[in-house]
Scaffold this motif. Structure first.
Motif, PDB file in Angstrom:
ATOM      1  N   THR A 240     -31.481 115.153-100.285  1.00  0.00           N
ATOM      2  CA  THR A 240     -32.554 114.730-101.186  1.00  0.00           C
ATOM      3  C   THR A 240     -32.055 113.680-102.174  1.00  0.00           C
ATOM      4  O   THR A 240     -32.806 112.811-102.582  1.00  0.00           O
ATOM      5  N   MET A 241     -30.780 113.771-102.571  1.00  0.00           N
ATOM      6  CA  MET A 241     -30.203 112.827-103.533  1.00  0.00           C
ATOM      7  C   MET A 241     -28.918 112.245-102.963  1.00  0.00           C
ATOM      8  O   MET A 241     -28.210 112.905-102.211  1.00  0.00           O
ATOM      9  N   GLU A 242     -28.638 110.996-103.341  1.00  0.00           N
ATOM     10  CA  GLU A 242     -27.386 110.348-102.957  1.00  0.00           C
ATOM     11  C   GLU A 242     -26.914 109.496-104.122  1.00  0.00           C
ATOM     12  O   GLU A 242     -27.681 109.231-105.050  1.00  0.00           O
ATOM     13  N   VAL A 243     -25.645 109.093-104.087  1.00  0.00           N
ATOM     14  CA  VAL A 243     -25.145 108.192-105.117  1.00  0.00           C
ATOM     15  C   VAL A 243     -24.990 106.799-104.522  1.00  0.00           C
ATOM     16  O   VAL A 243     -24.589 106.642-103.382  1.00  0.00           O
ATOM     17  N   ARG A 244     -25.360 105.797-105.332  1.00  0.00           N
ATOM     18  CA  ARG A 244     -25.218 104.406-104.919  1.00  0.00           C
ATOM     19  C   ARG A 244     -24.497 103.665-106.029  1.00  0.00           C
ATOM     20  O   ARG A 244     -24.782 103.898-107.200  1.00  0.00           O
TER      21      ARG A 244
ATOM     22  N   ARG B 287     -34.340 107.124 -94.216  1.00  0.00           N
ATOM     23  CA  ARG B 287     -32.888 107.236 -94.399  1.00  0.00           C
ATOM     24  C   ARG B 287     -32.446 108.697 -94.333  1.00  0.00           C
ATOM     25  O   ARG B 287     -31.358 108.998 -93.834  1.00  0.00           O
ATOM     26  N   ARG B 288     -33.275 109.610 -94.829  1.00  0.00           N
ATOM     27  CA  ARG B 288     -32.951 111.043 -94.763  1.00  0.00           C
ATOM     28  C   ARG B 288     -32.767 111.475 -93.318  1.00  0.00           C
ATOM     29  O   ARG B 288     -31.804 112.162 -92.984  1.00  0.00           O
ATOM     30  N   GLU B 289     -33.712 111.065 -92.461  1.00  0.00           N
ATOM     31  CA  GLU B 289     -33.628 111.404 -91.034  1.00  0.00           C
ATOM     32  C   GLU B 289     -32.389 110.796 -90.404  1.00  0.00           C
ATOM     33  O   GLU B 289     -31.674 111.461 -89.650  1.00  0.00           O
ATOM     34  N   SER B 290     -32.147 109.526 -90.697  1.00  0.00           N
ATOM     35  CA  SER B 290     -31.006 108.829 -90.098  1.00  0.00           C
ATOM     36  C   SER B 290     -29.693 109.488 -90.503  1.00  0.00           C
ATOM     37  O   SER B 290     -28.809 109.693 -89.658  1.00  0.00           O
ATOM     38  N   LEU B 291     -29.551 109.812 -91.781  1.00  0.00           N
ATOM     39  CA  LEU B 291     -28.323 110.464 -92.248  1.00  0.00           C
ATOM     40  C   LEU B 291     -28.156 111.829 -91.601  1.00  0.00           C
ATOM     41  O   LEU B 291     -27.053 112.199 -91.185  1.00  0.00           O
ATOM     42  N   ALA B 292     -29.246 112.584 -91.508  1.00  0.00           N
ATOM     43  CA  ALA B 292     -29.165 113.930 -90.921  1.00  0.00           C
ATOM     44  C   ALA B 292     -28.703 113.869 -89.469  1.00  0.00           C
ATOM     45  O   ALA B 292     -27.802 114.616 -89.059  1.00  0.00           O
ATOM     46  N   ILE B 293     -29.279 112.957 -88.697  1.00  0.00           N
ATOM     47  CA  ILE B 293     -28.896 112.836 -87.282  1.00  0.00           C
ATOM     48  C   ILE B 293     -27.455 112.354 -87.165  1.00  0.00           C
ATOM     49  O   ILE B 293     -26.679 112.865 -86.360  1.00  0.00           O
ATOM     50  N   ARG B 294     -27.082 111.374 -87.981  1.00  0.00           N
ATOM     51  CA  ARG B 294     -25.714 110.854 -87.952  1.00  0.00           C
ATOM     52  C   ARG B 294     -24.699 111.953 -88.278  1.00  0.00           C
ATOM     53  O   ARG B 294     -23.687 112.101 -87.594  1.00  0.00           O
ATOM     54  N   TRP B 295     -24.972 112.739 -89.315  1.00  0.00           N
ATOM     55  CA  TRP B 295     -24.049 113.804 -89.711  1.00  0.00           C
ATOM     56  C   TRP B 295     -23.974 114.895 -88.649  1.00  0.00           C
ATOM     57  O   TRP B 295     -22.903 115.468 -88.411  1.00  0.00           O
ATOM     58  N   LEU B 296     -25.098 115.194 -88.003  1.00  0.00           N
ATOM     59  CA  LEU B 296     -25.109 116.194 -86.939  1.00  0.00           C
ATOM     60  C   LEU B 296     -24.205 115.743 -85.787  1.00  0.00           C
ATOM     61  O   LEU B 296     -23.395 116.523 -85.273  1.00  0.00           O
ATOM     62  N   ILE B 297     -24.304 114.481 -85.415  1.00  0.00           N
ATOM     63  CA  ILE B 297     -23.494 113.946 -84.314  1.00  0.00           C
ATOM     64  C   ILE B 297     -22.013 113.936 -84.692  1.00  0.00           C
ATOM     65  O   ILE B 297     -21.163 114.351 -83.902  1.00  0.00           O
ATOM     66  N   PHE B 298     -21.678 113.468 -85.916  1.00  0.00           N
ATOM     67  CA  PHE B 298     -20.285 113.427 -86.337  1.00  0.00           C
ATOM     68  C   PHE B 298     -19.686 114.833 -86.401  1.00  0.00           C
ATOM     69  O   PHE B 298     -18.535 115.040 -86.003  1.00  0.00           O
ATOM     70  N   ALA B 299     -20.460 115.797 -86.896  1.00  0.00           N
ATOM     71  CA  ALA B 299     -19.966 117.168 -86.983  1.00  0.00           C
ATOM     72  C   ALA B 299     -19.728 117.748 -85.589  1.00  0.00           C
ATOM     73  O   ALA B 299     -18.744 118.459 -85.362  1.00  0.00           O
ATOM     74  N   ALA B 300     -20.625 117.434 -84.652  1.00  0.00           N
ATOM     75  CA  ALA B 300     -20.458 117.939 -83.287  1.00  0.00           C
ATOM     76  C   ALA B 300     -19.231 117.313 -82.625  1.00  0.00           C
ATOM     77  O   ALA B 300     -18.464 118.002 -81.949  1.00  0.00           O
ATOM     78  N   ARG B 301     -19.026 116.013 -82.848  1.00  0.00           N
ATOM     79  CA  ARG B 301     -17.866 115.349 -82.244  1.00  0.00           C
ATOM     80  C   ARG B 301     -16.558 115.817 -82.854  1.00  0.00           C
ATOM     81  O   ARG B 301     -15.515 115.738 -82.211  1.00  0.00           O
ATOM     82  N   ALA B 302     -16.607 116.293 -84.094  1.00  0.00           N
ATOM     83  CA  ALA B 302     -15.389 116.719 -84.782  1.00  0.00           C
ATOM     84  C   ALA B 302     -14.919 118.108 -84.350  1.00  0.00           C
ATOM     85  O   ALA B 302     -13.785 118.496 -84.660  1.00  0.00           O
ATOM     86  N   LEU B 303     -15.765 118.857 -83.644  1.00  0.00           N
ATOM     87  CA  LEU B 303     -15.372 120.204 -83.208  1.00  0.00           C
ATOM     88  C   LEU B 303     -14.224 120.106 -82.205  1.00  0.00           C
ATOM     89  O   LEU B 303     -14.154 119.152 -81.427  1.00  0.00           O
ATOM     90  N   PRO B 304     -13.343 121.109 -82.194  1.00  0.00           N
ATOM     91  CA  PRO B 304     -12.163 121.047 -81.308  1.00  0.00           C
ATOM     92  C   PRO B 304     -12.520 121.195 -79.826  1.00  0.00           C
ATOM     93  O   PRO B 304     -13.415 121.956 -79.465  1.00  0.00           O
ATOM     94  N   ASN B 305     -11.797 120.461 -78.994  1.00  0.00           N
ATOM     95  CA  ASN B 305     -12.019 120.525 -77.545  1.00  0.00           C
ATOM     96  C   ASN B 305     -11.531 121.838 -76.942  1.00  0.00           C
ATOM     97  O   ASN B 305     -11.955 122.205 -75.857  1.00  0.00           O
ATOM     98  N   SER B 306     -10.621 122.513 -77.622  1.00  0.00           N
ATOM     99  CA  SER B 306     -10.086 123.756 -77.077  1.00  0.00           C
ATOM    100  C   SER B 306     -11.152 124.856 -77.029  1.00  0.00           C
ATOM    101  O   SER B 306     -11.175 125.660 -76.102  1.00  0.00           O
ATOM    102  N   GLU B 307     -12.064 124.854 -78.025  1.00  0.00           N
ATOM    103  CA  GLU B 307     -13.114 125.871 -78.049  1.00  0.00           C
ATOM    104  C   GLU B 307     -14.320 125.467 -77.216  1.00  0.00           C
ATOM    105  O   GLU B 307     -14.853 126.253 -76.449  1.00  0.00           O
ATOM    106  N   TYR B 308     -14.778 124.234 -77.414  1.00  0.00           N
ATOM    107  CA  TYR B 308     -15.978 123.744 -76.750  1.00  0.00           C
ATOM    108  C   TYR B 308     -15.579 122.584 -75.846  1.00  0.00           C
ATOM    109  O   TYR B 308     -15.037 121.602 -76.306  1.00  0.00           O
ATOM    110  N   HIS B 309     -15.882 122.711 -74.554  1.00  0.00           N
ATOM    111  CA  HIS B 309     -15.366 121.739 -73.596  1.00  0.00           C
ATOM    112  C   HIS B 309     -16.242 120.501 -73.457  1.00  0.00           C
ATOM    113  O   HIS B 309     -15.745 119.411 -73.258  1.00  0.00           O
TER     114      HIS B 309
END
Length: 159
Positions: A72-76, A95-117
């Motif tokens: 809802t809030m950000e710093v500029r 921008r809220r939607e774009s940030l949410a989708i971007r963060w979801l993708i980055f968080a998913a990519r950051a998960l370890p390969n050992s747990e999730y293939h």
């Protein structure tokens, strides 16, 4: 910045299966090297995994997850008298939607390969976590809003 008038937003059509605009946005944002069919399979597999595990409509869970991630809030940064202040500002809708989708993708990519293939498993896990207000993407939102709260003293520089 265009010289003549403002740029009109194009209407995005939904994805082929769910006819949902946000799923189409997720697919396009996740895509690498223009390989849309590859990422479509992964995203649909992730939504199927969510459906299996949660026993509910995956689109409802996905939209609930995005609602939990949207900031809802950000710093500029704003330069005032030679100093740059971090000024808290509300985030506009697109921008809220774009940030949410971007963060979801980055968080998913950051998960370890050992747990999730596969990417599908990672994305499904992150969507389910975000729907429960947990996970990496929700943490990113909390950090951003905490930063805006900490810099509330500079809110009078907003104009």
């Amino acid at each position: 910045m265009p010289r003549r008038g403002s740029v009109r937003k194009r209407k995005e059509s939904g994805d082929p299966i769910y006819k949902n605009r946000l799923v189409a946005k997720l697919i396009n944002r996740s895509m690498r090297d223009g390989k849309k069919s590859v990422i479509q399979k992964q995203v649909y597999k992730a939504l199927d995994l969510v459906k299996e595990k949660e026993k509910d409509d995956p689109i409802k869970i996905f939209s609930r997850a995005l609602d939990n991630i949207k900031p809802t809030m950000e710093v500029r940064p704003r330069r005032v008298g030679g100093a740059a202040y971090q000024v808290p500002m509300p985030v506009r809708g697109s921008r809220r939607e774009s940030l949410a989708i971007r963060w979801l993708i980055f968080a998913a990519r950051a998960l370890p390969n050992s747990e999730y293939h596969t990417y599908a498993e990672k994305l499904a896990f992150e969507i389910m976590e975000a729907a429960k207000k947990e996970g990496g993407a929700v943490k990113r939102r909390r950090d951003m809003e905490r930063m805006a709260e900490a810099n509330r003293a500079f809110a009078h520089f907003r104009w």
